[in-house]
Design a protein around this motif. Structure first.
Motif, PDB file in Angstrom:
ATOM      1  N   ASP A  20      53.692  36.249  48.175  1.00 13.48           N
ATOM      2  CA  ASP A  20      53.076  34.992  48.594  1.00 13.48           C
ATOM      3  C   ASP A  20      52.558  34.236  47.369  1.00 13.48           C
ATOM      4  OD1 ASP A  20      51.886  32.933  49.919  1.00 13.48           O
ATOM      5  OD2 ASP A  20      50.446  34.150  51.030  1.00 13.48           O
ATOM      6  N   ASN A  21      53.436  33.384  46.816  1.00 13.68           N
ATOM      7  CA  ASN A  21      53.058  32.541  45.673  1.00 13.68           C
ATOM      8  C   ASN A  21      52.638  33.383  44.469  1.00 13.68           C
ATOM      9  OD1 ASN A  21      52.696  29.999  44.392  1.00 13.68           O
ATOM     10  ND2 ASN A  21      50.480  30.096  44.779  1.00 13.68           N
ATOM     11  N   VAL A  22      53.488  34.339  44.106  1.00 14.56           N
ATOM     12  CA  VAL A  22      53.184  35.217  42.973  1.00 14.56           C
ATOM     13  C   VAL A  22      53.539  34.528  41.658  1.00 14.56           C
ATOM     14  CG1 VAL A  22      53.835  37.375  41.821  1.00 14.56           C
ATOM     15  CG2 VAL A  22      53.458  37.333  44.296  1.00 14.56           C
ATOM     16  N   SER A  40      51.924  46.313  48.609  1.00 19.06           N
ATOM     17  CA  SER A  40      51.392  45.082  48.007  1.00 19.06           C
ATOM     18  C   SER A  40      52.473  44.173  47.450  1.00 19.06           C
ATOM     19  CB  SER A  40      50.388  45.426  46.907  1.00 19.06           C
ATOM     20  OG  SER A  40      50.998  46.196  45.888  1.00 19.06           O
ATOM     21  N   GLY A  41      53.733  44.661  47.399  1.00 21.09           N
ATOM     22  CA  GLY A  41      54.831  43.796  46.967  1.00 21.09           C
ATOM     23  C   GLY A  41      55.365  44.092  45.581  1.00 21.09           C
ATOM     24  N   LYS A  42      54.924  45.183  44.969  1.00 19.93           N
ATOM     25  CA  LYS A  42      55.329  45.472  43.581  1.00 19.93           C
ATOM     26  C   LYS A  42      56.837  45.692  43.460  1.00 19.93           C
ATOM     27  CE  LYS A  42      52.658  49.109  43.366  1.00 19.93           C
ATOM     28  NZ  LYS A  42      52.208  49.084  44.778  1.00 19.93           N
ATOM     29  N   THR A  43      57.377  46.604  44.266  1.00 23.69           N
ATOM     30  CA  THR A  43      58.809  46.889  44.199  1.00 23.69           C
ATOM     31  C   THR A  43      59.625  45.689  44.661  1.00 23.69           C
ATOM     32  OG1 THR A  43      58.508  49.274  44.480  1.00 23.69           O
ATOM     33  CG2 THR A  43      60.650  48.382  45.081  1.00 23.69           C
ATOM     34  N   CYS A 223      47.462  42.851  39.114  1.00 27.63           N
ATOM     35  CA  CYS A 223      47.247  43.568  40.359  1.00 27.63           C
ATOM     36  C   CYS A 223      47.661  42.674  41.521  1.00 27.63           C
ATOM     37  CB  CYS A 223      45.776  43.970  40.509  1.00 27.63           C
ATOM     38  SG  CYS A 223      45.419  44.903  42.026  1.00 27.63           S
ATOM     39  N   LEU A 224      48.513  43.214  42.395  1.00 28.35           N
ATOM     40  CA  LEU A 224      48.913  42.500  43.607  1.00 28.35           C
ATOM     41  C   LEU A 224      48.194  43.106  44.803  1.00 28.35           C
ATOM     42  CD1 LEU A 224      52.804  42.132  43.236  1.00 28.35           C
ATOM     43  CD2 LEU A 224      51.020  40.534  42.525  1.00 28.35           C
ATOM     44  N   CYS A 225      47.928  42.279  45.792  1.00 28.16           N
ATOM     45  CA  CYS A 225      47.346  42.745  47.045  1.00 28.16           C
ATOM     46  C   CYS A 225      47.880  41.879  48.168  1.00 28.16           C
ATOM     47  CB  CYS A 225      45.815  42.661  46.990  1.00 28.16           C
ATOM     48  SG  CYS A 225      45.004  43.325  48.456  1.00 28.16           S
ATOM     49  N   TYR A 226      48.509  42.511  49.160  1.00 31.51           N
ATOM     50  CA  TYR A 226      49.134  41.791  50.273  1.00 31.51           C
ATOM     51  C   TYR A 226      50.086  40.709  49.766  1.00 31.51           C
ATOM     52  CZ  TYR A 226      45.577  44.111  53.082  1.00 31.51           C
ATOM     53  OH  TYR A 226      44.777  45.062  53.663  1.00 31.51           O
ATOM     54  N   GLY A 227      50.816  41.027  48.705  1.00 31.81           N
ATOM     55  CA  GLY A 227      51.818  40.109  48.177  1.00 31.81           C
ATOM     56  C   GLY A 227      51.273  38.957  47.375  1.00 31.81           C
ATOM     57  N   ARG A 228      49.983  38.984  47.046  1.00 30.44           N
ATOM     58  CA  ARG A 228      49.367  37.890  46.298  1.00 30.44           C
ATOM     59  C   ARG A 228      48.771  38.391  44.993  1.00 30.44           C
ATOM     60  NH1 ARG A 228      45.817  35.357  51.311  1.00 30.44           N
ATOM     61  NH2 ARG A 228      47.594  34.837  52.686  1.00 30.44           N
ATOM     62  N   ASN A 229      48.668  37.465  44.021  1.00 25.82           N
ATOM     63  CA  ASN A 229      47.976  37.784  42.781  1.00 25.82           C
ATOM     64  C   ASN A 229      46.499  38.017  43.056  1.00 25.82           C
ATOM     65  OD1 ASN A 229      50.251  35.639  41.655  1.00 25.82           O
ATOM     66  ND2 ASN A 229      49.832  37.302  40.227  1.00 25.82           N
ATOM     67  N   LEU A 230      45.997  39.170  42.635  1.00 27.22           N
ATOM     68  CA  LEU A 230      44.574  39.439  42.766  1.00 27.22           C
ATOM     69  C   LEU A 230      43.863  39.268  41.430  1.00 27.22           C
ATOM     70  CD1 LEU A 230      42.273  40.416  44.625  1.00 27.22           C
ATOM     71  CD2 LEU A 230      42.809  42.745  43.889  1.00 27.22           C
ATOM     72  N   ALA A 231      44.460  39.813  40.369  1.00 26.71           N
ATOM     73  CA  ALA A 231      43.855  39.713  39.044  1.00 26.71           C
ATOM     74  C   ALA A 231      44.894  39.985  37.977  1.00 26.71           C
ATOM     75  CB  ALA A 231      42.703  40.703  38.907  1.00 26.71           C
TER      76      ALA A 231
END
Length: 255
Positions: A20-22, A40-43, A223-231
Motif C-alpha cells: 500500500d503505497n510503499v 507485512s508484504g516483504k516477500t 520496516c513494513l507493517c500491513y503492506g505500508r512503510n512504518l519506518a
C-alpha cells in the motif's frame, strides 16, 4: 547515488492490498534490511521488484531507468537477482553443476559454438570454470562440489543458492530469509559473507526475521507493517523506534 527506487508501489490480490503505497530508496553498496511481521508484504515486494508479480500501481526505477512490469528474465539481465524463502537449487545436480547453471545467464556462445569447440567457446568456458572455483571458495563449499544438492543440509542449501546467484554476476542481490535454518555458527559465517559481498561492490536487500543478522550487517533498514512503510533509518534508529518495537516485537528492544 540511488541504485533502486520504489515509488508508490501498490499490489492487490482480489481485494486484499498486500502493498500500500510503499516507497524505498536503496543506494549503491547498501546492505538494505527489510523487516516486519509475517504478512507485512516483504516477500511480495521482492516478487514485484524482480518481475515475478506485476504491480497494481507505482513505479520501480533501477539506475534511473524504469523496470516496472518487466518479466523475471528481463530483470535478471539487468543484473538484479534474488534468492527465495524456499531454496531453489537443482536437487539432481552437484554443488558445482548448480553454480555453473547460474553462469548461463551471461553466456554468449550457442550450441553450435559449443559443438564445434570454437576459440570463443573455449575462452568463455575457461572464464566460467575460474569463476565457479572462486564462488566455491567464497561460499566455503569446495569440499562439497561433487555432492548432490539433494544431499545437502538446509543451511548448506542456503549457501549454494547464494552461490548460484553470484554466478550471474549481480549488481543488486535480493535475499529472502537467507539465515533461515542456520545455526549460530552458520549465521555468523553468513554475516561475514554479506559484508564481503558489500566490499566487492554488490548492493543487497535482505529480508530477514533474525534481528542479530539484520542489526549486525545492514547499513539501513525499512520496516513494513500491513503492506505500508512504518519506518526507515539506520540500525540504531530502527532499534529505538517505538512504533517498530511495538509492532514487530511487542515491547522488547530490538537487536
Amino acid at each position: 547515488m540511488e541504485l533502486l527506487s520504489v515509488k508508490g508501489l501498490v499490489k492487490d490480490f482480489k481485494g486484499l492490498r498486500a502493498l500500500d503505497n510503499v516507497n524505498i530508496d536503496v543506494h549503491e553498496k547498501d546492505i538494505f534490511g527489510l523487516i516486519g511481521p509475517n504478512g507485512s508484504g516483504k516477500t511480495t515486494l521482492l516478487n514485484v521488484i524482480t518481475g515475478f508479480l506485476q504491480p497494481t500501481a507505482g513505479e520501480i526505477l533501477f539506475k534511473g531507468q524504469p523496470i516496472t512490469g518487466l518479466k523475471p528474465h528481463e530483470v535478471a539481465k539487468r543484473r538484479i537477482v534474488r534468492t527465495f524463502q524456499l531454496t531453489s537449487v537443482y536437487p539432481g545436480l552437484t554443488v558445482e553443476q548448480n553454480i555453473i547453471t547460474g553462469s548461463y545467464l551471461k553466456s554468449s556462445t550457442g550450441v553450435l559454438e559449443s559443438f564445434l569447440y570454437t576459440g570463443k567457446y573455449r575462452r568463455e568456458k575457461k572464464a566460467l570454470d575460474e569463476k565457479t572455483r572462486e564462488i566455491l571458495a567464497f561460499t566455503g563449499m569446495e569440499k562439497q562440489k561433487n555432492v548432490l544438492a539433494s544431499n545437502l543440509a538446509f543451511g548448506d542449501e542456503r549457501k549454494l543458492e547464494i552461490g548460484i546467484a553470484l554466478a550471474t554476476d549481480p549488481e543488486l542481490l535480493l535475499m529472502d530469509e537467507p539465515a533461515a535454518g542456520m545455526n549460530p555458527e552458520e549465521q555468523s559465517r553468513l554475516m561475514q559473507m554479506i559484508r564481503l559481498l558489500s566490499q566487492k561492490g554488490i548492493t543487497m536487500i535482505v529480508v530477514e526475521h533474525n534481528m542479530k543478522v539484520i542489526m549486525g550487517v545492514c547499513t539501513s533498514i525499512a520496516c513494513l507493517c500491513y503492506g505500508r512503510n512504518l519506518a526507515t533509518g539506520c540500525p540504531e534508529e530502527i532499534a529505538c523506534n517505538e512504533e517498530v518495537i511495538s509492532v514487530y516485537l511487542g515491547k522488547t528492544r530490538l537487536g
